[in-house]
Design a protein around this motif. Structure first.
Motif, short mmCIF file in Angstrom:
data_model
loop_
_atom_site.label_atom_id
_atom_site.label_comp_id
_atom_site.label_asym_id
_atom_site.label_seq_id
_atom_site.Cartn_x
_atom_site.Cartn_y
_atom_site.Cartn_z
N UNK A 207 -69.87 8.26 81.64
CA UNK A 207 -69.42 8.12 80.35
C UNK A 207 -70.23 7.26 79.71
N UNK A 208 -70.70 6.60 81.29
CA UNK A 208 -71.38 4.91 80.99
C UNK A 208 -72.80 5.69 80.09
N UNK A 209 -73.20 6.78 81.49
CA UNK A 209 -74.89 6.59 81.00
C UNK A 209 -75.03 7.88 80.11
N UNK A 210 -74.39 8.28 79.43
CA UNK A 210 -74.31 9.37 77.88
C UNK A 210 -74.32 8.00 76.87
N UNK A 211 -73.56 7.34 76.70
CA UNK A 211 -73.15 6.90 76.04
C UNK A 211 -74.24 5.68 75.59
N UNK A 212 -74.70 5.06 76.78
CA UNK A 212 -75.84 4.23 76.98
C UNK A 212 -77.17 5.24 76.52
N UNK A 213 -77.00 6.28 77.56
CA UNK A 213 -78.84 7.10 76.91
C UNK A 213 -78.92 7.22 76.07
N UNK A 214 -78.21 8.31 75.35
CA UNK A 214 -77.39 9.35 74.44
C UNK A 214 -78.15 8.52 72.90
N UNK A 215 -77.27 7.14 73.03
CA UNK A 215 -77.81 6.33 71.58
C UNK A 215 -78.95 5.43 71.66
N UNK A 216 -79.70 5.04 72.74
CA UNK A 216 -81.20 5.21 72.70
C UNK A 216 -82.31 5.66 72.26
N UNK A 217 -81.42 6.87 73.08
CA UNK A 217 -83.16 7.78 72.55
C UNK A 217 -82.96 8.32 71.55
N UNK A 218 -81.38 8.68 71.12
CA UNK A 218 -81.09 8.92 69.68
C UNK A 218 -81.94 7.91 68.76
#
Lengths: 503, 174
Positions: A289-300
């Protein structure tokens, strides 16, 4: 009059699986009609196949509503007839209905093979419905495969588009890879617990007869398999390329349907079957959950293609929704179901606008291409803004209420860090959602004729209106949808207590 | 005697499975796969699952493998050999990952004495009873059409989806 099903005779399955049966039959009729001579001699009739599919979906929805009057006895059958499944079916049928509405013009213009397109779409929906209803890991697996294989084929369906073929192959290879994990997980779980029935696994874990080491492996591999399907970081690699390369109506369908189906099955397996070993798996899901929230929002933040941005937004949403699985309580489950319903409408709506701006083709997908849309096509601009605001989670939209309910569940489970990360990354996501809105309303169109002649087909217009109506209704009056979601979560929780009392 | 046979079949199965992965020629690797499946069929015979063994040989080692062979020959594969794992770092990582997983799994299996229910489940007795009552074929067919009728029918839909999908993607005129 309520009907009781105890599955003592095979005939009871015909009643319990009525919506799935209706949809399968409709899919086969559409497939046959698609290859009939009459259809091939008059290509302008392909839109009829879309309306026929929609009719099938509506009849299946009626059957689904009728099933609320049916009660089941026990939990040893292959399929469940509980509120959880029926609620999930509403989401799948909405996703299928909305997707058919937005595809009709696209399929016609791109000359996709209509019979196969709608047939596969309906069969894929059947697979999703089986994933939600399954009481047995074998049925979940078969549902997953039916759904996935149909979507692989649909992804590669535009034979004149190189990117579509590439996306299809990528999705197929990585999907097959994840299937391996999933199946191995099922095998090890079966080895440990001695059954593939979800309630029986819960009982075996509860009374300590399950082999803990093998079970740990099974749980971990199943988590990886599900993480692939919900596209959680670090198992998200396929998502941006596949979402970008697939024909846009297919992207819309899979972004909503496949994700919902994977989450619903994820929830039933981990919430009911693996509840007894919560201490062992919560950390895996926490990190996902943490990786998805942080990673995806940064790349987006740095995406220039709107379709790709929406793909990363989908990954970020997988992160938000994983919060509900870590929370492992009824409140969060209701929040997850509520959010998935809203997510279906807002995501398909956003992709419908992408399709319209691209003039029913894979064009004009860069953010620059949206400049001046608001002033040239005010209605499209307003609709897109509402979808984006809901995806971002602005008050007054269903997306906001969904996030609130998710947070409520997470707070009940004392997940302070995760909740904080959800709020912070949501604030971060405003940037990339609102950037599109800024381009639409604040930038001038480069040419005098940009966006002027955009055609908005009737069916797509209907989908947009329904989508906006649902988002605003659930945003302002979330009560009725939430009540239904609570009842659905309740039915899952009672299933859990049933397995506990059988200790 | 049965133990000896078991170890023989098991060795052949595992050895051929390694052969499938390391063989350079696709046809050779396919032949190893046939050997693996045949050895597994032998283990089924030792478990007194004769029907399963026959099906294993007819369907897997026979039909499916012949299809594989046809595809390889028709596509004329197997001329230019390329390594799957490129570079020293990657091969070390690949072997470390698979080796680590295998080690963990073996360790867990070795500890199975900790939970005796895992070894002495009631499954064996149930299978014996079913075999005695319905025979080798009936013991498989009965559950397939009663308890497991839903997955059985679902496989039909799955095959339909796969066929339709393959036809759509492979059709010549679009």
């Amino acid at each position: 009059m309520t009907m009781h099903l105890d599955f003592s005779s095979q005939g009871h399955y015909l009643i319990a699986l009525l919506p799935e049966l209706v949809l399968s039959v409709c899919a086969m009729v559409v497939l046959m009609a698609g290859v009939s001579k009459r259809m091939r001699n008059s290509p302008d009739r392909v839109t009829d196949l879309g309306w026929l599919s929609l009719l099938g979906i509506l009849v299946a929805a009626l059957a689904n509503g009728w099933l609320y009057g049916v009660t089941e006895v026990g939990s040893s059958a292959m399929v469940a007839v509980d509120g959880f499944r029926l609620y999930a079916n509403w989401i799948f049928l909405s996703a299928a209905g909305m997707s058919v509405l937005v595809s009709i013009a696209y399929v016609d213009k791109q000359k996709l093979q209509a019979g196969e397109f709608y047939g596969l779409l309906l069969l894929s929906t059947v697979g999703m419905m089986f994933m939600a209803s399954a009481r047995d890991l074998i049925v979940i697996f078969l549902g997953l495969e039916i759904m996935s294989i149909a979507v692989y084929a649909m992804t590669a369906m535009n034979r004149r588009d190189r990117k579509s073929a590439e996306a299809g192959l990528k999705y197929f290879l990585l999907g097959a890879f994840s299937t391996g994990f999933f199946l191995y997980g099922i095998a090890l779980t079966y080895g440990a617990a001695g059954s593939t029935n979800i309630a029986a696994i819960a009982v075996a874990i509860g009374d300590g007869s399950a082999h803990t080491g093998l079970l740990g492996f099974g749980v971990a591999l199943l988590a990886i398999g599900f993480a692939f399907k919900v596209s959680a970081v670090p198992f998200h690699m396929w998502t941006p390329d596949v979402y970008e390369g697939a024909p846009t109506p297919v992207t819309a369908f899979m972004s909503a349907g496949v994700k919902t189906a994977a989450f619903v099955a994820f929830l039933r397996v981990f919430f009911v079957a693996f509840d007894g070993v919560y201490a062992q798996w919560w950390a895996i899901i926490w990190w996902l959950a943490v990786l998805s929230m942080v990673g995806a929002n940064l790349i987006a933040l740095v995406q220039v293609s709107v379709k790709r941005m929406l793909a990363y937004s989908g990954i970020a949403h997988a992160g938000y929704l994983l919060l509900a699985i870590v929370s492992n309580n009824g409140t969060a489950t209701a929040g997850l179901l509520f959010y998935l319903l809203v997510y279906t409408f807002m995501n398909i709506g956003a992709f419908a606008i992408v399709m319209t701006v691209g003039d029913q083709a894979e064009r004009n997908q860069r953010i620059d291409d949206y400049a001046g849309l608001g002033s040239r096509q005010p209605m499209l601009g307003v609709f897109m803004t509402i979808f984006l605001l809901s995806l971002a989670g602005f008050p007054g939209t269903g997306g906001f209420m969904g996030k609130i309910f998710l947070l409520q569940g997470a707070m009940d489970a004392n997940l302070v860090y995760l909740s904080t990360i959800l709020v912070l990354t949501t604030v971060l996501s405003y940037w990339y959602y609102l950037r599109v809105a800024w381009f639409m309303w604040m930038r001038e169109a480069p040419d005098a004729d940009t966006h002027v002649g955009l055609a908005v087909p009737v069916a797509l217009r209907l989908a947009l209106i329904v989508g906006v109506a649902v988002i605003l209704y659930t945003g302002i009056f979330p009560g009725s949808a939430l009540e239904l979601a609570r009842a659905a979560a309740e039915s899952l929780t009672s299933g859990r207590f049933l397995s506990l009392s059988a200790r | 005697m049965a133990d000896l046979l078991f170890f023989m079949f098991a060795t052949v199965a595992i050895g051929s499975a390694i052969g499938v992965v390391v063989a350079r020629n696709p046809v050779g690797s396919l032949m190893f796969m046939v050997a693996t499946l045949a050895a597994v069929a032998g283990i089924f015979v030792l478990l007194e699952a004769h029907f399963l063994a026959a099906i294993q040989v007819i369907v897997y080692a026979g039909a499916i493998m012949v299809l594989f062979l046809f595809v390889i020959m028709l596509l004329n594969l197997g001329h230019d050999y390329q390594r799957d794992v490129k570079g020293g770092v990657w091969s070390v990582m690949a072997f470390a990952t698979t080796g680590g997983l295998a080690g963990l799994l073996v360790r867990q299996l070795g500890r199975s004495a900790d939970s005796p229910a895992f070894l002495t489940g009631s499954g064996g007795d149930a299978i014996d009873a079913a075999l005695a009552e319905y025979g080798a074929v009936g013991a498989i067919a009965r559950p397939l059409f009663t308890d497991y009728v839903v997955p059985f029918e679902l496989v039909g839909i799955l095959l339909l989806v796969a066929i339709v999908g393959a036809t759509v993607l492979a059709k010549k005129n679009v």
